[in-house]
Design a protein around this motif. Structure first.
Motif, PDB file in Angstrom:
ATOM      1  N   MET A   1       0.830  -1.205   0.000  1.00 54.88           N
ATOM      2  CA  MET A   1       0.000   0.000   0.000  1.00 54.88           C
ATOM      3  C   MET A   1       0.868   1.259   0.000  1.00 54.88           C
ATOM      4  O   MET A   1       0.582   2.231  -0.712  1.00 54.88           O
ATOM      5  CB  MET A   1      -0.912   0.022   1.232  1.00 54.88           C
ATOM      6  CG  MET A   1      -2.038  -0.984   1.218  1.00 54.88           C
ATOM      7  SD  MET A   1      -2.939  -0.970   2.794  1.00 54.88           S
ATOM      8  CE  MET A   1      -3.740   0.637   2.698  1.00 54.88           C
TER       9      MET A   1
ATOM     10  N   ILE B   1     -22.596   9.459  11.669  1.00 54.11           N
ATOM     11  CA  ILE B   1     -21.993   8.252  12.240  1.00 54.11           C
ATOM     12  C   ILE B   1     -22.609   7.946  13.610  1.00 54.11           C
ATOM     13  O   ILE B   1     -23.070   6.830  13.868  1.00 54.11           O
ATOM     14  CB  ILE B   1     -20.459   8.426  12.374  1.00 54.11           C
ATOM     15  CG1 ILE B   1     -19.821   8.595  10.993  1.00 54.11           C
ATOM     16  CG2 ILE B   1     -19.847   7.229  13.085  1.00 54.11           C
ATOM     17  CD1 ILE B   1     -18.351   8.966  11.046  1.00 54.11           C
TER      18      ILE B   1
ATOM     19  N   MET C   1     -25.301   4.901  14.408  1.00 55.61           N
ATOM     20  CA  MET C   1     -24.817   3.822  15.277  1.00 55.61           C
ATOM     21  C   MET C   1     -25.775   3.593  16.440  1.00 55.61           C
ATOM     22  O   MET C   1     -25.981   2.458  16.872  1.00 55.61           O
ATOM     23  CB  MET C   1     -23.406   4.121  15.776  1.00 55.61           C
ATOM     24  CG  MET C   1     -22.356   3.691  14.770  1.00 55.61           C
ATOM     25  SD  MET C   1     -20.687   4.099  15.271  1.00 55.61           S
ATOM     26  CE  MET C   1     -20.506   3.002  16.667  1.00 55.61           C
TER      27      MET C   1
ATOM     28  N   PRO D   1     -11.788  12.754  14.095  1.00 55.86           N
ATOM     29  CA  PRO D   1     -12.646  11.585  14.313  1.00 55.86           C
ATOM     30  C   PRO D   1     -12.284  10.407  13.418  1.00 55.86           C
ATOM     31  O   PRO D   1     -12.306   9.259  13.861  1.00 55.86           O
ATOM     32  CB  PRO D   1     -14.057  12.098  14.005  1.00 55.86           C
ATOM     33  CG  PRO D   1     -13.895  13.422  13.364  1.00 55.86           C
ATOM     34  CD  PRO D   1     -12.577  13.955  13.766  1.00 55.86           C
ATOM     35  N   PHE D   2     -11.892  10.696  12.172  1.00 56.87           N
ATOM     36  CA  PHE D   2     -11.504   9.613  11.262  1.00 56.87           C
ATOM     37  C   PHE D   2     -10.328   8.822  11.799  1.00 56.87           C
ATOM     38  O   PHE D   2     -10.318   7.595  11.794  1.00 56.87           O
ATOM     39  CB  PHE D   2     -11.127  10.173   9.886  1.00 56.87           C
ATOM     40  CG  PHE D   2     -12.297  10.467   9.033  1.00 56.87           C
ATOM     41  CD1 PHE D   2     -13.046   9.441   8.500  1.00 56.87           C
ATOM     42  CD2 PHE D   2     -12.655  11.759   8.749  1.00 56.87           C
ATOM     43  CE1 PHE D   2     -14.133   9.703   7.703  1.00 56.87           C
ATOM     44  CE2 PHE D   2     -13.743  12.037   7.955  1.00 56.87           C
ATOM     45  CZ  PHE D   2     -14.480  11.009   7.431  1.00 56.87           C
TER      46      PHE D   2
ATOM     47  N   ILE E   1     -11.389   6.788  14.870  1.00 56.77           N
ATOM     48  CA  ILE E   1     -12.237   5.659  14.491  1.00 56.77           C
ATOM     49  C   ILE E   1     -11.409   4.589  13.788  1.00 56.77           C
ATOM     50  O   ILE E   1     -11.537   3.398  14.055  1.00 56.77           O
ATOM     51  CB  ILE E   1     -13.406   6.127  13.581  1.00 56.77           C
ATOM     52  CG1 ILE E   1     -14.376   6.996  14.389  1.00 56.77           C
ATOM     53  CG2 ILE E   1     -14.145   4.948  12.980  1.00 56.77           C
ATOM     54  CD1 ILE E   1     -15.436   7.679  13.556  1.00 56.77           C
TER      55      ILE E   1
ATOM     56  N   GLN F   1      -6.962   3.732   3.663  1.00 56.45           N
ATOM     57  CA  GLN F   1      -6.709   2.945   4.864  1.00 56.45           C
ATOM     58  C   GLN F   1      -8.013   2.326   5.385  1.00 56.45           C
ATOM     59  O   GLN F   1      -8.033   1.180   5.815  1.00 56.45           O
ATOM     60  CB  GLN F   1      -6.082   3.811   5.964  1.00 56.45           C
ATOM     61  CG  GLN F   1      -4.658   4.218   5.659  1.00 56.45           C
ATOM     62  CD  GLN F   1      -4.038   5.093   6.745  1.00 56.45           C
ATOM     63  OE1 GLN F   1      -3.361   6.049   6.447  1.00 56.45           O
ATOM     64  NE2 GLN F   1      -4.294   4.785   8.002  1.00 56.45           N
TER      65      GLN F   1
ATOM     66  N   ALA G   1     -19.753   0.908  12.430  1.00 54.35           N
ATOM     67  CA  ALA G   1     -19.160   2.245  12.268  1.00 54.35           C
ATOM     68  C   ALA G   1     -18.581   2.442  10.874  1.00 54.35           C
ATOM     69  O   ALA G   1     -18.646   3.543  10.326  1.00 54.35           O
ATOM     70  CB  ALA G   1     -18.079   2.477  13.315  1.00 54.35           C
TER      71      ALA G   1
ATOM     72  N   THR H   1     -19.652   5.316   8.457  1.00 52.76           N
ATOM     73  CA  THR H   1     -18.679   6.324   8.031  1.00 52.76           C
ATOM     74  C   THR H   1     -18.695   6.472   6.514  1.00 52.76           C
ATOM     75  O   THR H   1     -18.715   7.584   5.979  1.00 52.76           O
ATOM     76  CB  THR H   1     -17.265   5.921   8.498  1.00 52.76           C
ATOM     77  OG1 THR H   1     -17.306   5.626   9.890  1.00 52.76           O
ATOM     78  CG2 THR H   1     -16.266   7.035   8.250  1.00 52.76           C
TER      79      THR H   1
END
Lengths: 115, 247
Positions: free
Chosen positions: A17, A98, A102, B35-36, B39, B67, B181, B185
């Protein structure tokens, strides 16, 4: 503590990657001058992120067990995803989407587990 | 795109002040990434990624959306070569960024080009290209670019670490619905794209094909779906522009 429990295939994955990502970001710079891509290519790239993300979302929501399609409304992933679409469409706020979806997902999971 | 280094009105901004100006201008985007990052780190364990693999991605790959995609694929048992290929496709848009930056970087030493290329994320590109585009006679804007990328990089890695630590400290975190999540997202990321008919066509096609082609080996269904979606978008856009062409 870095590297705890990392497996060989994970090392290949991260290295691969890293290589392709840096390669894409770097490859043009040793050349001089300017670079123009064909219009269709530039346009196509704009569709890549939403297309890839959708292609990941849909099976994970509609086939939670990875094999069979579950369109029933007792599928908490489906309920949560519908909630996320509505909340996201109305409020256009990522974090809110989000968190609230959730909550809906957990509620649905709890409800159908109890019922 | 005029190189203004030869104008007499050249301003002497110090490297340090440009560096911090770049960091400061990136601040809102850094906040958005917090937040990314957290998380991403917190989900790693649920997705079956080791601490080293998740941290390694943030340290060496440094490309948030890919990612997340890689983590989602790893969670469903995708073999690593397929994850690398998907990363390539997801990050291909960065080619446009480097094409745009070429004239700005062309007189920089080689090492600078490598460093700035590594940090050419969506955020830093957006901030840096705006600064480079201002014809204000300021030289040394690569320090501005560097400040932006260093701030993004430190923040991204710190947030990943915080998320990983939280995930390890509270292993029951996966029972808080965190396996949802990721789709949540992704849905939140996709929705802002849906402002045009071609984009809808791309997303609906990709979603449909992803189910139809789900049985393909090596997770090739994902590639098929993504490709079909992109093609649907491009074709649809072409149809619409042909319709109102008489300009």
């Amino acid at each position: 503590m870095f590297g705890t429990g990392i497996t060989l295939s994970e090392i290949y994955m991260v290295a691969g990657m890293a290589l392709v990502t840096f390669g894409i970001r770097y490859i043009l710079f040793p050349a001089s001058g300017r670079m123009q891509f064909p219009k269709w290519f530039e346009k196509g790239l704009g569709y890549v992120p939403p297309a890839v993300l959708t292609a990941i979302i849909v099976p994970s929501v509609l086939m939670p067990d990875g094999k069979t399609i579950d369109l029933n409304l007792d599928n908490p992933y489906l309920i949560g995803a519908i909630a996320a679409c509505i909340i996201g469409g109305v409020f256009k706020n990522l974090l809110l989407t989000i968190v609230l979806s959730m909550v809906v997902f957990l509620g649905a999971q709890w409800f159908f587990a109890a019922g | 795109m005029i190189n203004s280094s030869d104008t007499s009105s050249q301003k002497k901004n110090s490297a340090v002040s440009l560096f911090f100006e770049g960091a400061k201008d990136t601040f809102p985007l850094v906040v958005g990434a917090i937040p990314f990052g957290i998380i991403f780190g917190a989900l790693a364990d649920t997705a079956g990624l080791s601490f080293g693999a998740a941290m390694g991605m943030s340290l060496f790959v440094f490309a948030g959306s890919s990612q997340f995609v890689a983590m989602g694929l790893a969670a469903s048992g995708t073999p690593w070569p397929m994850i690398v290929v998907t990363t390539f496709v997801v990050n291909l848009r960065h080619l446009l960024y480097s094409a745009t930056m070429m004239p700005f970087y062309k007189n920089l030493p080689h090492a600078w080009k490598m460093v700035l290329a590594f940090g050419l994320t969506d955020e830093t590109f957006a901030v840096a290209v705006t600064r480079y585009g201002k014809h204000d006679g300021v030289t040394g804007k690569h320090y501005y670019n560097l400040g932006s990328m260093v701030f993004m990089y430190l923040n991204w890695n710190l947030c990943t670490l915080i998320g990983l630590t939280a995930g390890k400290t509270f292993p029951e975190i996966s029972r808080w619905g965190l396996d949802f999540a990721m789709p949540a997202t992704f849905i939140g990321i996709v929705i802002p794209y849906l402002v045009s008919k071609p984009m809808w066509a791309a997303v609906v096609t990709a979603g449909t094909v992803s189910i139809l082609a789900h049985g393909l080996q090596h997770k090739l269904g994902l590639m098929a779906a993504a490709l079909a979606g992109v093609m649907a978008g491009v074709v649809c856009e072409k149809l619409f522009s042909d319709k109102k062409k008489e300009r």
